[in-house]
Write a protein that holds these residues in place. Structure first.
Motif, PDB file in Angstrom:
ATOM      1  N   LEU A 132      84.071   5.485  78.492  1.00 31.92           N
ATOM      2  CA  LEU A 132      83.201   4.345  77.349  1.00 31.92           C
ATOM      3  C   LEU A 132      82.590   5.334  76.327  1.00 31.92           C
ATOM      4  O   LEU A 132      83.121   6.436  74.928  1.00 31.92           O
ATOM      5  N   GLU A 133      81.891   5.944  76.910  1.00 37.49           N
ATOM      6  CA  GLU A 133      80.694   7.417  76.103  1.00 37.49           C
ATOM      7  C   GLU A 133      81.158   8.616  75.295  1.00 37.49           C
ATOM      8  O   GLU A 133      80.678   8.796  74.568  1.00 37.49           O
ATOM      9  N   HIS A 134      81.940   9.085  76.703  1.00 33.00           N
ATOM     10  CA  HIS A 134      83.042  10.359  75.707  1.00 33.00           C
ATOM     11  C   HIS A 134      83.819   9.726  75.033  1.00 33.00           C
ATOM     12  O   HIS A 134      83.614  10.581  73.749  1.00 33.00           O
ATOM     13  N   THR A 135      84.371   8.937  74.802  1.00 32.55           N
ATOM     14  CA  THR A 135      85.544   8.675  73.681  1.00 32.55           C
ATOM     15  C   THR A 135      84.758   8.510  72.210  1.00 32.55           C
ATOM     16  O   THR A 135      85.185   8.447  71.091  1.00 32.55           O
ATOM     17  N   GLU A 136      83.333   7.490  72.697  1.00 31.01           N
ATOM     18  CA  GLU A 136      82.973   6.915  71.328  1.00 31.01           C
ATOM     19  C   GLU A 136      82.332   8.407  71.095  1.00 31.01           C
ATOM     20  O   GLU A 136      82.568   8.721  69.965  1.00 31.01           O
ATOM     21  N   LYS A 137      81.672   9.112  71.506  1.00 35.02           N
ATOM     22  CA  LYS A 137      81.293  10.697  71.114  1.00 35.02           C
ATOM     23  C   LYS A 137      81.578  11.553  70.566  1.00 35.02           C
ATOM     24  O   LYS A 137      82.157  11.983  69.696  1.00 35.02           O
ATOM     25  N   PHE A 138      82.968  11.701  70.845  1.00 34.48           N
ATOM     26  CA  PHE A 138      84.530  11.951  70.427  1.00 34.48           C
ATOM     27  C   PHE A 138      85.062  11.318  68.850  1.00 34.48           C
ATOM     28  O   PHE A 138      84.437  12.368  68.000  1.00 34.48           O
ATOM     29  N   PHE A 139      84.738  10.473  68.954  1.00 35.35           N
ATOM     30  CA  PHE A 139      85.014   9.878  67.582  1.00 35.35           C
ATOM     31  C   PHE A 139      83.474   9.913  66.594  1.00 35.35           C
ATOM     32  O   PHE A 139      84.329  10.247  65.764  1.00 35.35           O
ATOM     33  N   SER A 140      82.694   9.645  66.363  1.00 33.30           N
ATOM     34  CA  SER A 140      81.781   9.967  65.590  1.00 33.30           C
ATOM     35  C   SER A 140      81.802  11.511  65.702  1.00 33.30           C
ATOM     36  O   SER A 140      81.514  11.022  64.401  1.00 33.30           O
ATOM     37  N   THR A 141      81.656  12.290  66.462  1.00 32.16           N
ATOM     38  CA  THR A 141      81.820  13.727  66.181  1.00 32.16           C
ATOM     39  C   THR A 141      82.684  13.815  65.467  1.00 32.16           C
ATOM     40  O   THR A 141      83.116  15.115  64.145  1.00 32.16           O
ATOM     41  N   LEU A 142      84.049  13.252  65.320  1.00 31.51           N
ATOM     42  CA  LEU A 142      85.247  13.377  65.125  1.00 31.51           C
ATOM     43  C   LEU A 142      85.075  13.525  63.022  1.00 31.51           C
ATOM     44  O   LEU A 142      85.846  13.679  61.991  1.00 31.51           O
ATOM     45  N   LEU A 143      84.670  12.435  63.310  1.00 36.68           N
ATOM     46  CA  LEU A 143      84.084  11.733  61.907  1.00 36.68           C
ATOM     47  C   LEU A 143      83.037  12.176  60.751  1.00 36.68           C
ATOM     48  O   LEU A 143      83.258  12.817  60.020  1.00 36.68           O
ATOM     49  N   ALA A 144      81.969  12.862  62.098  1.00 40.23           N
ATOM     50  CA  ALA A 144      81.348  14.000  61.180  1.00 40.23           C
ATOM     51  C   ALA A 144      81.578  14.675  60.796  1.00 40.23           C
ATOM     52  O   ALA A 144      81.340  15.364  58.904  1.00 40.23           O
TER      53      ALA A 144
END
Length: 595
Positions: free
Chosen positions: A530-542
């Motif tokens: 969960l943490e990995h994928t949420e971080k992936f989405f946040s990084t990609l959006l940034a």
């Protein structure tokens, strides 16, 4: 002759009559427009404050002459309603918190609990409980919602046994609505807030500057009109699930660096469940602008929608933008004679099926698939991409309006709909109940940010190039979305049995929407996943935001809206939606490898 001295009971009754008169006066004002409502709200607050203080100071004398506890509860409920309606007028969340305090006091002190209550009093208690649930939903107090749901169900069962008739049947429907609503929105229980959080999202001051403004000023989101009209949509009271999600996505989450929660301190209260309910002390961050004002329209007529839009466009300040969100069907709920089928929405788009997405597009050519791979967990395999295909994920942004995605741009016919607009009304008598794209044209003299979530959203592409003054920004949904069986069907067909429209879900909670589309239960994910994928989405959006800010081909129309944090977030999530779709088309295992 000296002044007439009134007894406490006489003075109390006079205050009650005056307060109720002020309260009733507020109903005469329409819920839109900057009129005299602010003056009358303050007058009502003054009278109710005086009434509340008076009954506290003279409680003993008033009880002796017949004051009932439910009367005190009704005063508290009216004050809570005043605060809630003031929040609706201003979108200032501190008034929502004040409303919660009064409603919670009623619950803790059992003001409406009376062994001798009659049908009108029982109805008052039920209405209070339903209103409190709405307030708790907006404040994301989900544990309190569950408590109130159980209480409401018990009260309705008792009401049905005691009083027969239409009221009993209607209250049973209310219970079914909230149960269905919470079930549809269950994934949000364990997710990050849908509201804009300065702890999780970029602070407005850190948003990268966009050079290409060509002498025009950036736009700020001032007002948002959120409208929905589906005949079987998931909703509670007059708040549909889709507008509920959009409302949250256009507000600041009160959990920034200046927000504090105190538990166990002298001000803390004990809730009816026996748990300590934290008292929230909200200290506004002066660096954050106020929440944009939102108009929530549930099943509006076309005339009402246009009246609100006209009023908002007339009063919006200079260099401000109006967001118009409409979720509705383009036709009655009948099955198409034939439609595409897919495992999920991403894969259906990837396969090149008849999915319409005609919108202004942004240049994502600088974001290669290798960059996406860099964020994925080590050792992940199964992605072998020919980067020459990445052009299908984007188009040049020379025009802010006439965008397309490869050969997936299609006509209204390919979307499976022959209607000329969106259906806001009776199925039997469509007539004047269609919202046509041409209805919006007169209001394009002002900057509009239009989001349409419908099986017939493609017809609004006709607005591009025909605006009357300001180029409109359009975010239009695909015409198909998956149903509960994973099949691609028109949005109007799948919607009644779904958890809200996928497109709106992705604009407001992209990670949760992604999990829904690929068929993954968020509750089954391990903490690390969960943490990995949420971080992936946040990084990609940034990274998407940084790429757009530095792009030399971005239109000044897009550059103007990217300065507003709420509009910027919607734009980035929209492009992430299409980027993931393109990645899935290149390699179907991409979506699942994220986990």
């Amino acid at each position: 002759m000296g002044p007439v001295v009134h007894s406490p009971s006489e003075e109390y009754r006079a205050l009650v009559d005056k307060a109720y008169s002020k309260f009733a006066r507020l109903r005469d004002f329409p819920p839109y427009g900057r009129n005299k409502w602010d003056y009358y709200f303050h007058k009502a607050f003054q009278v109710y404050s005086k009434l509340w203080k008076f009954q506290q100071e003279h409680r003993h004398q008033l009880v002796e002459v017949g004051l009932k506890r439910w009367e005190i509860g009704e005063i508290a409920s009216r004050i809570g309603q005043l605060y809630y309606n003031y929040y609706l007028r201003t979108s200032d969340s501190k008034f929502l918190s004040e409303s919660f305090i009064f409603y919670e006091a009623i619950l803790i002190r059992d003001y409406f609990k009376d062994n001798d209550k009659d049908a009108p009093l029982a109805n008052k208690q039920l209405r209070y409980c339903a209103r409190f649930i709405v307030i708790c939903l907006l404040l994301n107090q989900r544990e309190m919602v569950q408590l109130l749901m159980r209480q409401l169900r018990t009260l309705v069962e008792e009401f049905s046994r005691t009083y027969q008739g239409i009221d009993a049947r209607e209250w049973k429907v209310v219970v079914q609505e909230i149960v269905r609503f919470m079930k549809a929105d269950a994934a949000c229980d364990i997710s990050r807030p849908l509201r804009y959080s300065v702890l999780l999202d970029p602070h407005p001051s850190s948003i990268p500057m966009v050079d290409r403004l060509e002498g025009v000023k950036p736009l700020r989101l001032e007002d948002a009109i959120l409208a929905s009209y589906y005949h079987s949509e998931v909703k509670f009271s007059e708040l549909s699930l889709d507008t509920f999600r959009m409302l949250q996505a256009l507000e600041w989450e009160p959990s920034g660096s200046l927000y504090r929660t105190r538990v166990g301190e002298p001000g803390s209260k004990m809730s009816a469940s026996g748990l300590v309910n934290p008292v929230v002390e909200e200290i506004p961050d002066p660096s954050l602008p106020p929440n944009p004002h939102k108009y929530i329209l549930y099943r509006p007529s076309v005339q009402h929608l246009l009246l609100v839009l006209a009023t908002v466009c007339e009063e919006v300040p200079a260099n401000s933008c109006v967001l118009l969100y409409v979720a509705a069907s383009g036709k009655s709920a009948r099955l198409m004679s034939s439609h595409a089928s897919s495992a999920n929405l991403m894969m259906d788009m990837a396969a090149g099926n008849k999915i319409v997405s005609l919108t202004p597009t942004l240049s994502l050519n600088q974001l290669s698939i290798s960059q996406i791979q860099a964020y994925m967990k080590p050792g992940m395999d199964g992605i072998d991409v020919d980067q020459s295909d990445t052009s299908t994920a984007s188009t040049p942004a020379d025009s802010p309006r006439k965008g397309h995605y490869g050969d997936r741009v299609s006509t209204t016919e390919s979307s499976g709909s022959s209607s000329p607009g969106l259906w806001l009304g009776s199925r039997r008598n469509p007539g004047d109940n269609f919202l046509y794209p041409s209805d919006i044209l007169p209001f394009t003299r002002r900057p509009l940010f239009i989001v349409v979530d419908s099986d017939n959203s493609a017809v609004f592409e006709s607005l591009s190039g025909t605006e009357r003054g300001e180029p409109a920004v359009l975010l239009l949904s695909p015409s198909l979305q998956p149903d509960d069986k994973g099949e691609g069907v028109p949005a109007s067909v799948s919607y009644p049995n779904s958890c809200g429209n996928v497109f709106t879900f992705f604009l407001t909670a992209p990670f949760l929407a992604f999990c829904r589309v690929v068929g993954i239960q968020v509750s089954t994910l391990q903490k690390g996943q969960l943490e990995h994928t949420e971080k992936f989405f946040s990084t990609l959006l940034a990274d998407l935001g940084n790429i757009l800010a530095s792009s030399t081909s971005i239109s000044h129309v897009w550059a103007r809206v990217l300065y507003d944090p709420f509009l910027r977030q919607l734009v980035l999530r929209y492009d992430l939606f299409h980027l993931l779709s393109a990645c899935a088309r290149i390699d179907r295992s991409f979506c699942f490898n994220l986990f």
